[in-house]
Design a protein around this motif. Structure first.
Motif, short mmCIF file in Angstrom:
data_model
loop_
_atom_site.label_atom_id
_atom_site.label_comp_id
_atom_site.label_asym_id
_atom_site.label_seq_id
_atom_site.Cartn_x
_atom_site.Cartn_y
_atom_site.Cartn_z
N TRP A 170 1.04 -1.39 -0.51
CA TRP A 170 0.46 0.10 0.10
C TRP A 170 0.50 0.97 -0.57
CZ3 TRP A 170 -0.07 3.61 3.80
CH2 TRP A 170 -0.69 4.88 4.11
N THR A 171 1.87 1.05 0.59
CA THR A 171 2.82 2.14 0.67
C THR A 171 3.41 2.18 -0.48
OG1 THR A 171 2.87 1.99 3.02
CG2 THR A 171 4.58 3.20 2.26
N LEU A 172 4.02 1.73 -1.14
CA LEU A 172 4.47 1.83 -2.76
C LEU A 172 3.72 2.42 -3.53
CD1 LEU A 172 6.72 -1.56 -2.67
CD2 LEU A 172 7.87 0.48 -2.47
N GLY A 173 1.93 1.54 -3.27
CA GLY A 173 1.33 1.81 -4.16
C GLY A 173 0.85 3.69 -4.04
N TRP A 174 0.92 4.35 -2.83
CA TRP A 174 0.21 5.18 -2.54
C TRP A 174 2.07 6.49 -2.33
CZ3 TRP A 174 -3.28 8.88 -1.22
CH2 TRP A 174 -3.38 10.22 -1.01
N VAL A 175 2.56 5.70 -2.12
CA VAL A 175 4.02 7.31 -2.99
C VAL A 175 4.42 7.13 -4.36
CG1 VAL A 175 6.38 7.04 -2.38
CG2 VAL A 175 4.98 6.45 -0.31
N ALA A 176 4.34 6.23 -5.01
CA ALA A 176 4.56 5.83 -6.96
C ALA A 176 2.71 7.10 -7.11
CB ALA A 176 4.16 4.63 -7.30
N PHE A 218 3.37 7.91 10.24
CA PHE A 218 3.52 6.30 10.97
C PHE A 218 4.04 5.00 11.03
CE2 PHE A 218 -1.46 8.80 12.74
CZ PHE A 218 -0.35 9.54 12.65
N SER A 219 4.64 4.86 9.98
CA SER A 219 5.62 3.88 9.76
C SER A 219 6.29 3.89 8.75
CB SER A 219 5.14 3.17 9.09
OG SER A 219 5.02 1.71 8.78
N GLU A 220 7.36 3.17 7.88
CA GLU A 220 8.28 4.23 7.13
C GLU A 220 7.95 4.19 5.57
OE1 GLU A 220 11.14 3.88 7.54
OE2 GLU A 220 12.34 2.08 8.74
N HIS A 221 8.22 5.41 5.35
CA HIS A 221 7.57 6.14 3.77
C HIS A 221 7.67 4.95 2.57
CE1 HIS A 221 11.15 7.99 3.38
NE2 HIS A 221 11.53 8.95 4.89
N LEU A 222 9.59 4.52 2.57
CA LEU A 222 9.33 3.59 1.89
C LEU A 222 9.21 4.63 0.46
CD1 LEU A 222 7.41 0.46 1.47
CD2 LEU A 222 9.96 1.05 2.99
N ILE A 223 9.91 6.01 0.17
CA ILE A 223 9.78 6.48 -0.61
C ILE A 223 10.69 6.17 -1.96
CG2 ILE A 223 10.51 9.09 -1.19
CD1 ILE A 223 9.01 10.16 0.94
N GLY A 224 12.78 5.75 -1.30
CA GLY A 224 13.76 5.16 -1.83
C GLY A 224 12.58 3.76 -2.70
N ALA A 225 12.30 3.60 -2.27
CA ALA A 225 11.84 2.39 -2.46
C ALA A 225 11.04 2.34 -3.72
CB ALA A 225 11.39 1.17 -1.78
N LEU A 279 10.51 4.75 -5.65
CA LEU A 279 11.93 5.77 -6.45
C LEU A 279 11.87 4.51 -7.41
CD1 LEU A 279 13.53 8.52 -5.15
CD2 LEU A 279 11.29 8.41 -6.63
N LEU A 280 13.25 3.77 -7.15
CA LEU A 280 13.26 2.23 -7.62
C LEU A 280 11.89 2.08 -8.36
CD1 LEU A 280 14.99 1.05 -4.94
CD2 LEU A 280 16.65 2.63 -6.76
N ILE A 281 10.97 1.12 -7.71
CA ILE A 281 9.90 0.60 -8.63
C ILE A 281 8.86 1.43 -9.51
CG2 ILE A 281 8.58 0.31 -6.42
CD1 ILE A 281 10.25 -2.56 -9.02
N ALA A 282 8.97 2.78 -9.15
CA ALA A 282 7.22 3.61 -9.85
C ALA A 282 6.88 3.10 -11.15
CB ALA A 282 8.35 4.64 -10.04
N PRO A 283 8.69 3.04 -11.99
CA PRO A 283 8.14 2.33 -13.50
C PRO A 283 7.32 1.30 -13.70
CG PRO A 283 10.73 3.32 -13.37
CD PRO A 283 9.78 2.87 -12.22
N VAL A 284 7.77 0.21 -12.63
CA VAL A 284 6.84 -0.96 -12.63
C VAL A 284 5.48 -0.55 -12.83
CG1 VAL A 284 6.26 -3.35 -12.13
CG2 VAL A 284 8.26 -2.62 -12.43
N ILE A 285 4.69 0.20 -11.10
CA ILE A 285 3.94 0.73 -11.06
C ILE A 285 2.86 1.34 -11.78
CG2 ILE A 285 2.31 1.89 -9.36
CD1 ILE A 285 4.42 1.54 -6.89
N GLY A 286 3.38 2.13 -12.85
CA GLY A 286 2.97 3.47 -13.65
C GLY A 286 2.65 2.08 -14.97
N ILE A 287 3.32 1.49 -14.90
CA ILE A 287 2.87 0.16 -16.15
C ILE A 287 1.72 -0.41 -15.94
CG2 ILE A 287 3.57 -0.76 -18.03
CD1 ILE A 287 6.80 0.36 -17.46
N LEU A 291 16.19 7.31 2.18
CA LEU A 291 14.79 7.37 1.76
C LEU A 291 14.13 5.75 1.89
CD1 LEU A 291 15.36 9.48 -1.50
CD2 LEU A 291 14.43 10.67 0.99
N ILE A 292 14.48 5.13 2.03
CA ILE A 292 13.78 3.45 1.79
C ILE A 292 13.10 3.48 2.86
CG2 ILE A 292 14.39 1.03 1.45
CD1 ILE A 292 16.13 1.77 -0.97
N SER A 293 14.84 3.22 4.07
CA SER A 293 14.30 3.07 5.82
C SER A 293 14.82 4.16 5.89
CB SER A 293 14.61 1.82 5.70
OG SER A 293 14.62 1.50 6.97
#
Length: 850
Positions: free
Chosen positions: A56-62, A86-93, A95-103, A199-201
C-alpha cells in the motif's frame, strides 16, 4: 563516437565476464530461497500484515510523487495529518519501482519484484565491498550470499525496510575508498548512497550512520593517512548535502510525533538473548537441540547467523592480516551489543540480567532511535561484520588437500542449505471492488468511509483476522480515493482506539453520532469475509437503526450505504455549573453539542478555571482546575465534570474565572479552535435539578482510594440487541491508598436482568483511552466510555449494571478491591449497582429523531 562506443562496449563485456556469474548466482538463489514468490508475484503476498502495508505504501507514494504536498497525508487514520509517516514511508523504494507501478498499476507486483530484487542488491553490494578489499571473486561471492541470506531469515517475515539494506555495504565501500583515495567521486557516491538508503528506511539510515561514524572513528585512531582536514571537509560537505536532500521528506516525522509520540525504552525490549539461537520453523536446524528448545519460547526476530558465517568469520578474525579485519570486527561487536536492546534478558519473560545496555545511549542521544520498535534490527551491522570477516577468512584459507574450487562449492552448498527457511507462505492480496470502489470514489466533496466487516477485537496485533481486515481496508483506499478513520501502521494514534471501540458495536447511538462528527458519510458492507455469527449480529443491530441509512449501490460483492445527515442543534453556550453532592461540589462544564464544535480532536482541548467560594465572613481559599478535555466527547455528555472540591460551610455560590480552548481537529472541516473566556458567579444546585435524567451518582468508594462518582447513560431506555453505551466518571478520594497500588485497576461490569441473571458484561483497564492512572491528580475527574452489547433475548424491565474493580491479571473474585462506602446497593462480592436501565419490549427500533 565510434571509439567511445567501442570503449564502453568492451568495458561492459569485461565487467559482465568477471562479475556476471556471481550476479546470476545471486539471482538464482533469490528465486530459490523465496520460492514460490516468483510464481505468484502479481496477486499474492507472504502475510496479511506488514507485506500489505508495504505494498500500500509503495502504491500511495508512487501515485503522489508528482504531488509532494499531498504525499504525507495518506488516507488512513483520518483525520490525522502526516499519516504516511506513522510507519516507514519507503519513498526510496517507490522511486526504484515507480515505473513498474506506472505501467502495470499493480503495487502487489511491484512489492514482490522488490522483495526478490532485495537479495540480489544486498548480495551484490556486499560482493562489491569485499571484492574491492581482496580482489577475490570467490570470497566476495560468499560474503554477498551470506550477508543477504542472514537478512532473509530475519524475523517471521522480513519487511522491505529490512530487506533493502544494500546501501549499508555500498556506503561503507564509498566511505573507505574516499578515505583511501580522497577522490571527490567517492565522496559524492557516499552521499548519494546514504541518501537513498535513508529514503528507503529510517531504520537502515540510522544504522548506516552509526556504522559509518564507528568505522570513521576507528580509522582516525588507527590510520594516520586519513587524518586530512580537506578529506573530512569533503565528507562533511557531502553528508550535509545529503541531510539537505533528506530534510523535506523526513521532517514530517517530527510532525507525526506530535500525534503518536515516541517509543519508550520499555517498548523496545522485544526479545531475549536466546534469539541468537532461534531459526525459522522450516530451517535446516529447527529440529536439532538446542534450537528445538529455543522454539518453545516466543520471539519476534530469528537471529541465528548460521554455522558457515560464524566459522569463516572466526577463521578470518584469527588468521587474516588484512587491514579491513578491524572495521569488520568493530561492526560485528557493535551490532551484536546494540541489538540486545535496552536490557539484557535471557528470554522475553525473564527479569533483566543487566538492566541498562549500551543501546540506551543510542536511544537517549541519537536522534531517531526514539521511534524504533525493534532494536534487534541493528543486528544488520553484525551481519555486515560477519559477512566481511567470512570473506576475509575464505580469502586467507589455503587448503592443502581439498581443491579450492571444490571447497568453495561445498561451503556455498552448506550456506545455501542454512539460508533456506522453507517455502514462503502466500496469502491472497487485497482485491478491489470495481463498481463499489468507483461509486465511492465519485463522492464529492471528499469524505471518509468505513468498511464492514472491520475489527473483531481490540487486540489488533494478536488477532490475524482483525489485522487482515485493517490492512485490506487500508489497501482499498488506493482505488477509492476517500479517507478512512481506521488503518494499520507502525504506530496506532490515540483516536484510532476510540474509533475501533465504537465500530465493534456499530451501528449504535453513540457510534452513529461519533461517525457523524467525524465526517463519515458512507458505509461499505462486504458480502464475504464475516466470521460465524458476525453478520447475523450486525443485521440485528442494523434493523434497529435502519432509518439512519440509505442504500446507494448494491452488487454481489457488497452494498454501499449513505448515512443520512441529521439537522444539528445550535442552542446553548459554554458555561460552568456547580452541583452539590454531600460535602463536596462537582464542577461541570456545560458543553452543548451545538455550541461545541470540537467534540472530536486529535489533540485534546484544555481548560483552566480559578474557583473562589463566596463567603462574607472570611476569605475562603481558591482552587485552580486545569487539564485536558477528552479527545472524544460523547453526544450524551453535555455536562462534563472536571473537578470535585471540598464544600466549605455556608457556601452557596462561587466565582469562576478562566478559559476553555478546543483542541486540534486535524483534517476535520471545522472552524479553528479558539479560546473562550469564562467569568461569572455560579450558584450551587442540587443533583436532581441540575443534572439530566441520564446521570446516576452512586459514589462508590473502593479500598484502593478510587471513587466511581457518576455514570452517564446514552439514553433512558434501550432495545434488546443494541449497545448499552455509557461513561463512567472516576476521581481519587484517598490519595495515599491510590498511590500505594501496584497494578492497573480493571473495571468489570456485569449486567443482570430483572430476574437477577447475569446476561452480559465487559472488563476494561481503568486507564484505557485515558492517561495513565498514575498521572491522575486529587480532585481530577476522569471520563471513560464503555460499550456493552445487550442480548437480543433480554426480557423487558429494569436491568442492573453491577460494577467492581480488580488488579490487572487477577480477575478471581477474592482479588477484587473491597468497597468502603457507596450510595448504591451492594451486589455480588465487592461490587455495587452503579445504575439501572430500562429494557424496552421487543421488537423495537431506534427512530431518527430520538
Amino acid at each position: 563516437m565510434a571509439k567511445w562506443w567501442i570503449f564502453w562496449t568492451s568495458r561492459f563485456a569485461e565487467v559482465a565476464r568477471r562479475h556476471g556469474p556471481p550476479t546470476l548466482l545471486f539471482t538464482t538463489l533469490s528465486v530459490a530461497l523465496t520460492w514460490p514468490v516468483a510464481l505468484t508475484m502479481s496477486s499474492y503476498l507472504e502475510n496479511n500484515g506488514d507485506a500489505v502495508l508495504n505494498a500500500w505504501t509503495l502504491g500511495w507514494v508512487a501515485a503522489h510523487l508528482r504531488h509532494p504536498a499531498q504525499l504525507p497525508h495518506a488516507p488512513n487514520f483520518y483525520p490525522y495529518p502526516y499519516t504516511l509517516y506513522f510507519s516507514e514511508h519507503l519513498i526510496g523504494a517507490a522511486l526504484l519501482i515507480a515505473p513498474v507501478i506506472g505501467i502495470t498499476g499493480n503495487p502487489v507486483l511491484a512489492y514482490n519484484i522488490l522483495f526478490l530484487s532485495a537479495f540480489v542488491l544486498s548480495a551484490g553490494s556486499m560482493y562489491a565491498l569485499v571484492f574491492w578489499m581482496t580482489g577475490d571473486r570467490s570470497a566476495a561471492t560468499l560474503s554477498g550470499m551470506l550477508f543477504a541470506s542472514m537478512t532473509l531469515r530475519f524475523g517471521p517475515s522480513p519487511q522491505l525496510q529490512v530487506l533493502l539494506n544494500f546501501g549499508l555495504p555500498l556506503a561503507l565501500l564509498f566511505f573507505l575508498r574516499a578515505l583511501r583515495t580522497g577522490r571527490c567521486r567517492e565522496v559524492v557516491g557516499l552521499g548519494g548512497v546514504f541518501t537513498l538508503q535513508f529514503l528507503i528506511s529510517l531504520y537502515l539510515g540510522l544504522f548506516t550512520a552509526v556504522g559509518l561514524i564507528s568505522v570513521g572513528a576507528e580509522q582516525l585512531m588507527r590510520n594516520p593517512r586519513v587524518r586530512r582536514v580537506v578529506l573530512w571537509g569533503r565528507i562533511a560537505l557531502a553528508m550535509a548535502a545529503a541531510a539537505g536532500l533528506l530534510l523535506p521528506v523526513t521532517w514530517p516525522y517530527l510532525e507525526a510525533r506530535r500525534w503518536v509520540g515516541v517509543r519508550g525504552l520499555d517498548q523496545q525490549a522485544l526479545f531475549g538473548a536466546l534469539s541468537y539461537l532461534l531459526v525459522p520453523h522450516g530451517h535446516l536446524y529447527a529440529a536439532l537441540p538446542p534450537f528445538r528448545e529455543v522454539h518453545r519460547y516466543a520471539y519476534v526476530e530469528t537471529l541465528f547467523p548460521g554455522v558457515v558465517p560464524l566459522g569463516l568469520a572466526a577463521y578470518g578474525l584469527w588468521r587474516s592480516r588484512s587491514p579491513w579485519r578491524r572495521p569488520f570486527a568493530l561492526l560485528l561487536a557493535l551490532g551484536w551489543v546494540f541489538s540486545l536492546g535496552p536490557a539484557l534478558r535471557l528470554r522475553l519473560e525473564d527479569p533483566p540480567l543487566i538492566p541498562a545496555m549500551p543501546y540506551v545511549l543510542l536511544w537517549r542521544f541519537f536522534p531517531g532511535f526514539q521511534a524504533i520498535r525493534v532494536p534487534a534490527r541493528i543486528f544488520v551491522l553484525a551481519q555486515l561484520g560477519l559477512a566481511g570477516l567470512a570473506g576475509l577468512g575464505w580469502h586467507t584459507w589455503r587448503p592443502r588437500r581439498i581443491p579450492r574450487a571444490g571447497g568453495f562449492l561445498a561451503v556455498l552448498a552448506l550456506a545455501t542449505l542454512e539460508a533456506y527457511r522453507g517455502p514462503f507462505p502466500r496469502y491472497p492480496a487485497p482485491q478491489p471492488l470495481p463498481d463499489l470502489d468507483q461509486r465511492l470514489a465519485s463522492h464529492r466533496p471528499t469524505s471518509p468511509f468505513i468498511e464492514l466487516p472491520t475489527l473483531r477485537t481490540l487486540d489488533v496485533l494478536s488477532d490475524a483476522e482483525t489485522m487482515r481486515r485493517l490492512t485490506h481496508a487500508q489497501f482499498a483506499t488506493l482505488y477509492r480515493g476517500q479517507p478512512t478513520p481506521i488503518g494499520y501502521s507502525g504506530f496506532f494514534p490515540p483516536l484510532f482506539w476510540e474509533v475501533a471501540d465504537r465500530l465493534l458495536v456499530f451501528p449504535s447511538r453513540e457510534s452513529l453520532a461519533f461517525l457523524e462528527d467525524l465526517g463519515v458519510r458512507a458505509v461499505l458492507v462486504r458480502t464475504d469475509g464475516w466470521a460465524p455469527g458476525e453478520r447475523e449480529a450486525l443485521e440485528a443491530r442494523w434493523a434497529l437503526f435502519r432509518d439512519f441509512f440509505e442504500k446507494e449501490a448494491e452488487t454481489p460483492a457488497g452494498t454501499l450505504y449513505r448515512i443520512r445527515e441529521r439537522p444539528r442543534s445550535t442552542v446553548g453556550g459554554i458555561d460552568v455549573a456547580g452541583v452539590r453532592v454531600g460535602d463536596r461540589v462537582w464542577i461541570f462544564l456545560n458543553l452543548p453539542r451545538g455550541a461545541w464544535p470540537w467534540r472530536i480532536s486529535i489533540t485534546p482541548g484544555r481548560y483552566r478555571l480559578e474557583i473562589t467560594p463566596l463567603n462574607r465572613a472570611s476569605v475562603p481559599p481558591s482552587y485552580v482546575l486545569e487539564g485536558a478535555l477528552p479527545r472524544v466527547l460523547p453526544f450524551y455528555l453535555e455536562k462534563l465534570p472536571i473537578g470535585v472540591l471540598p464544600l466549605p460551610a455556608d457556601i452557596q455560590a462561587f466565582r469562576v474565572e478562566g478559559w476553555v480552548e478546543g483542541g486540534d481537529s486535524g483534517r476535520l472541516a471545522l472552524p479553528p479552535a479558539r479560546l473562550i473566556p469564562l467569568r461569572r458567579v455560579v450558584f450551587l444546585e442540587e443533583p436532581s435539578s441540575a443534572l439530566p435524567a441520564t446521570y446516576r451518582m452512586p459514589l462508590i468508594e473502593f479500598q484502593n482510594g478510587i471513587i466511581l462518582g457518576a455514570i452517564v447513560l446514552s439514553g433512558e431506555a434501550f432495545c434488546p440487541g443494541e449497545a448499552l453505551e455509557f461513561t463512567m466518571l472516576w476521581n481519587v478520594g484517598d490519595v495515599q491508598a491510590f498511590r500505594a497500588q501496584e497494578h492497573v485497576p480493571v473495571v468489570f461490569l456485569h449486567l443482570h436482568d430483572r430476574g437477577g441473571r447475569m446476561v452480559g458484561g465487559r472488563d476494561l483497564p481503568l486507564d484505557f483511552g485515558t492517561k495513565s492512572f498514575r498521572e491522575w491528580g486529587p480532585g481530577e475527574v476522569i471520563a471513560q466510555g464503555y460499550r456493552v452489547t445487550l442480548p437480543p433475548d433480554l426480557p423487558p424491565g429494569l436491568a442492573s449494571m453491577v460494577v467492581g474493580l480488580y488488579p490487572l491479571g487477577q480477575p478471581e473474585p477474592g482479588s477484587r478491591w473491597p468497597i468502603r462506602s457507596a450510595r448504591a446497593p451492594l451486589w455480588e462480592y465487592a461490587a455495587a449497582v452503579g445504575a439501572t436501565v430500562e429494557i424496552l419490549p421487543s421488537p423495537c427500533r431506534i427512530l431518527e429523531g430520538r
